[in-house]
Design an enzyme around this catalytic site. Structure first.
Site, PDB file in Angstrom:
ATOM      1  N   ILE A 158     130.529  58.495  94.735  1.00 24.96           N
ATOM      2  CA  ILE A 158     131.757  57.781  94.385  1.00 24.96           C
ATOM      3  C   ILE A 158     132.819  58.762  93.911  1.00 24.96           C
ATOM      4  O   ILE A 158     133.988  58.672  94.314  1.00 24.96           O
ATOM      5  CB  ILE A 158     131.472  56.715  93.312  1.00 24.96           C
ATOM      6  CG1 ILE A 158     130.556  55.630  93.870  1.00 24.96           C
ATOM      7  CG2 ILE A 158     132.783  56.096  92.812  1.00 24.96           C
ATOM      8  CD1 ILE A 158     130.090  54.611  92.848  1.00 24.96           C
ATOM      9  N   CYS A 205     130.158  58.788  86.333  1.00 28.06           N
ATOM     10  CA  CYS A 205     128.826  59.314  86.046  1.00 28.06           C
ATOM     11  C   CYS A 205     127.878  58.172  85.691  1.00 28.06           C
ATOM     12  O   CYS A 205     128.310  57.096  85.283  1.00 28.06           O
ATOM     13  CB  CYS A 205     128.887  60.305  84.890  1.00 28.06           C
ATOM     14  SG  CYS A 205     129.489  59.604  83.328  1.00 28.06           S
ATOM     15  N   PRO A 206     126.571  58.367  85.845  1.00 26.50           N
ATOM     16  CA  PRO A 206     125.609  57.338  85.426  1.00 26.50           C
ATOM     17  C   PRO A 206     125.528  57.260  83.915  1.00 26.50           C
ATOM     18  O   PRO A 206     125.929  58.198  83.206  1.00 26.50           O
ATOM     19  CB  PRO A 206     124.293  57.843  86.029  1.00 26.50           C
ATOM     20  CG  PRO A 206     124.461  59.325  86.115  1.00 26.50           C
ATOM     21  CD  PRO A 206     125.912  59.549  86.431  1.00 26.50           C
ATOM     22  N   ARG A 234     130.054  52.788  83.773  1.00 20.53           N
ATOM     23  CA  ARG A 234     129.293  51.922  82.879  1.00 20.53           C
ATOM     24  C   ARG A 234     130.003  51.857  81.530  1.00 20.53           C
ATOM     25  O   ARG A 234     130.544  52.858  81.053  1.00 20.53           O
ATOM     26  CB  ARG A 234     127.862  52.439  82.692  1.00 20.53           C
ATOM     27  CG  ARG A 234     126.973  52.249  83.907  1.00 20.53           C
ATOM     28  CD  ARG A 234     126.640  50.777  84.123  1.00 20.53           C
ATOM     29  NE  ARG A 234     125.735  50.554  85.256  1.00 20.53           N
ATOM     30  CZ  ARG A 234     126.143  50.269  86.477  1.00 20.53           C
ATOM     31  NH1 ARG A 234     127.446  50.209  86.754  1.00 20.53           N
ATOM     32  NH2 ARG A 234     125.263  50.050  87.446  1.00 20.53           N
ATOM     33  N   ASP A 258     136.667  48.471  84.151  1.00 21.05           N
ATOM     34  CA  ASP A 258     135.942  47.471  84.943  1.00 21.05           C
ATOM     35  C   ASP A 258     134.564  47.165  84.355  1.00 21.05           C
ATOM     36  O   ASP A 258     133.903  46.236  84.805  1.00 21.05           O
ATOM     37  CB  ASP A 258     135.772  47.955  86.390  1.00 21.05           C
ATOM     38  CG  ASP A 258     135.169  46.888  87.296  1.00 21.05           C
ATOM     39  OD1 ASP A 258     135.745  45.776  87.366  1.00 21.05           O
ATOM     40  OD2 ASP A 258     134.126  47.158  87.919  1.00 21.05           O
ATOM     41  N   GLU A 263     128.181  42.656  78.788  1.00 21.57           N
ATOM     42  CA  GLU A 263     128.781  41.842  79.848  1.00 21.57           C
ATOM     43  C   GLU A 263     127.968  40.574  80.073  1.00 21.57           C
ATOM     44  O   GLU A 263     126.733  40.653  80.070  1.00 21.57           O
ATOM     45  CB  GLU A 263     128.848  42.659  81.149  1.00 21.57           C
ATOM     46  CG  GLU A 263     129.723  43.893  81.040  1.00 21.57           C
ATOM     47  CD  GLU A 263     129.646  44.799  82.258  1.00 21.57           C
ATOM     48  OE1 GLU A 263     130.474  45.710  82.365  1.00 21.57           O
ATOM     49  OE2 GLU A 263     128.727  44.607  83.103  1.00 21.57           O
ATOM     50  N   HIS A 282     133.920  43.675  85.987  1.00 18.86           N
ATOM     51  CA  HIS A 282     132.825  44.370  86.680  1.00 18.86           C
ATOM     52  C   HIS A 282     132.725  43.919  88.141  1.00 18.86           C
ATOM     53  O   HIS A 282     131.652  43.534  88.626  1.00 18.86           O
ATOM     54  CB  HIS A 282     131.491  44.122  85.963  1.00 18.86           C
ATOM     55  CG  HIS A 282     130.460  45.180  86.269  1.00 18.86           C
ATOM     56  ND1 HIS A 282     129.532  45.601  85.364  1.00 18.86           N
ATOM     57  CD2 HIS A 282     130.210  45.900  87.407  1.00 18.86           C
ATOM     58  CE1 HIS A 282     128.750  46.525  85.902  1.00 18.86           C
ATOM     59  NE2 HIS A 282     129.158  46.738  87.145  1.00 18.86           N
TER      60      HIS A 282
END
Length: 315
Positions: A158, A205-206, A234, A258, A263, A282
């Site tokens: 991404i 990033c994760p 995230r 986002d 959530e 999201h």
């Protein structure tokens, strides 16, 4: 085979369905099971497919026939991987299905901030252009992206796609990644240097132990005054109170978000009242084409597992 979908409504709707899974056996589809409902619902399942359902020792306790867990997602932090490995349950995720969609949404957010499209549309819809003294009323500021510096944190698929779009806009691209990627047209720098030099910082990033809360008050203060912060990764990578403070003080020029730590959004989420903050629920990953691609990957993973050649294996 018995397949159980535990949180189907997080992916499927009237346009995108699970028909492609019927070739493998009986499909039982639940919209969104509560945690306390999962164990019984998957008790006789051979295969479970989920998105965010927590599959741990409690929810997996009755699933004695379970051989495979498929994910409607890239991330798998909701799965007890150690337990699955001990029980011989194969877990496969769906990597790289949303690269184009998330990169597109990243720039949709950036462009909304720089061009104020929604605000100008409201200006027109409210009848104010009809009463304007000039054909181009400068109600909200507009900003060119050409020549600006975009800092990308996380240069995976991404991040690289975002870098490519930025180059098309004539932007300079910096990136910070744990391992060098040598991406064309991207200058890889340290985290602090990226913060200090970027007009826009975009996170890709994760979420892990290293990235948890990495965007805190210290990081925001290192960013340029008036810079834009974008998070389509995230929610846990940012400290929401610190972002609120950075926006309220005027140090940051804006934020486009986002994802949040919790959530759906909590009633008292502090970012609801943050100035110059655009929030979407999201949905960066969720275009129709993207979800159809996701279902194809999920089906392929199951097909490959059943043929003895599993793909996208987590454990």
């Amino acid at each position: 085979m018995k397949l159980v979908l535990t949180d189907a409504q997080t992916v499927l709707d009237d346009i995108v369905n699970a028909d492609c899974l019927k070739e493998f056996g009986e499909v039982k589809q639940f919209g969104l099971l509560k945690y306390t409902e999962v164990a019984e619902a998957i008790a006789d399942a051979d295969i479970v497919v989920c998105n965010k359902t927590l599959l741990d020792k409690t929810t997996l306790a009755l699933a004695k026939n379970l051989k495979y867990i498929g994910l409607f997602a890239t991330g798998y932090n909701n799965i007890d991987i150690e337990l699955c490995a001990k029980r011989g349950i194969t877990v496969c995720n769906a990597g790289s299905y949303s690269t184009s969609a998330v990169a597109q949404h990243t720039f949709a957010l950036i462009l909304e901030h720089t061009n104020n499209t929604a605000r100008y549309n409201k200006f027109v819809q409210d009848g104010l252009w009809k009463r304007s003294k000039t054909f181009s009323p400068f109600v909200y500021p507009l900003t060119e992206l050409a020549g600006k510096t975009l800092g990308i944190v996380g240069l995976g698929n991404i991040g690289k796609a975002v870098a490519g779009i930025a180059a098309a806009f004539g932007m300079k691209v910096l990136a910070y990644s744990r391992t060098p990627k040598n991406a064309p047209g991207v200058e890889e720098v340290g985290f602090d240097e990226l913060l200090e030099r970027s007009d826009i910082v975009s996170v890709h990033c994760p979420l892990n132990a290293d990235s948890q809360g990495i965007f805190n008050s210290e990081a925001f203060l290192k960013m340029k005054k008036g810079a834009l912060f974008v998070n389509t990764a995230r929610g846990g990578v940012m400290v929401e109170r610190d972002l609120f403070d950075a926006l309220s003080s005027g140090h940051l020029g804006g934020a486009c978000i986002d994802t949040l730590a919790v959530e759906p959004m909590e009633e008292d989420c502090i970012l609801m009242t943050a100035p110059n903050c655009i929030i979407t629920p999201h949905i960066a990953w969720a275009p129709v084409e993207t979800r159809r691609r996701l279902m194809g990957i999920v089906a392929d993973n199951i097909r490959n597992f059943l043929s003895g050649k599993p793909t996208n294996v987590v454990c």
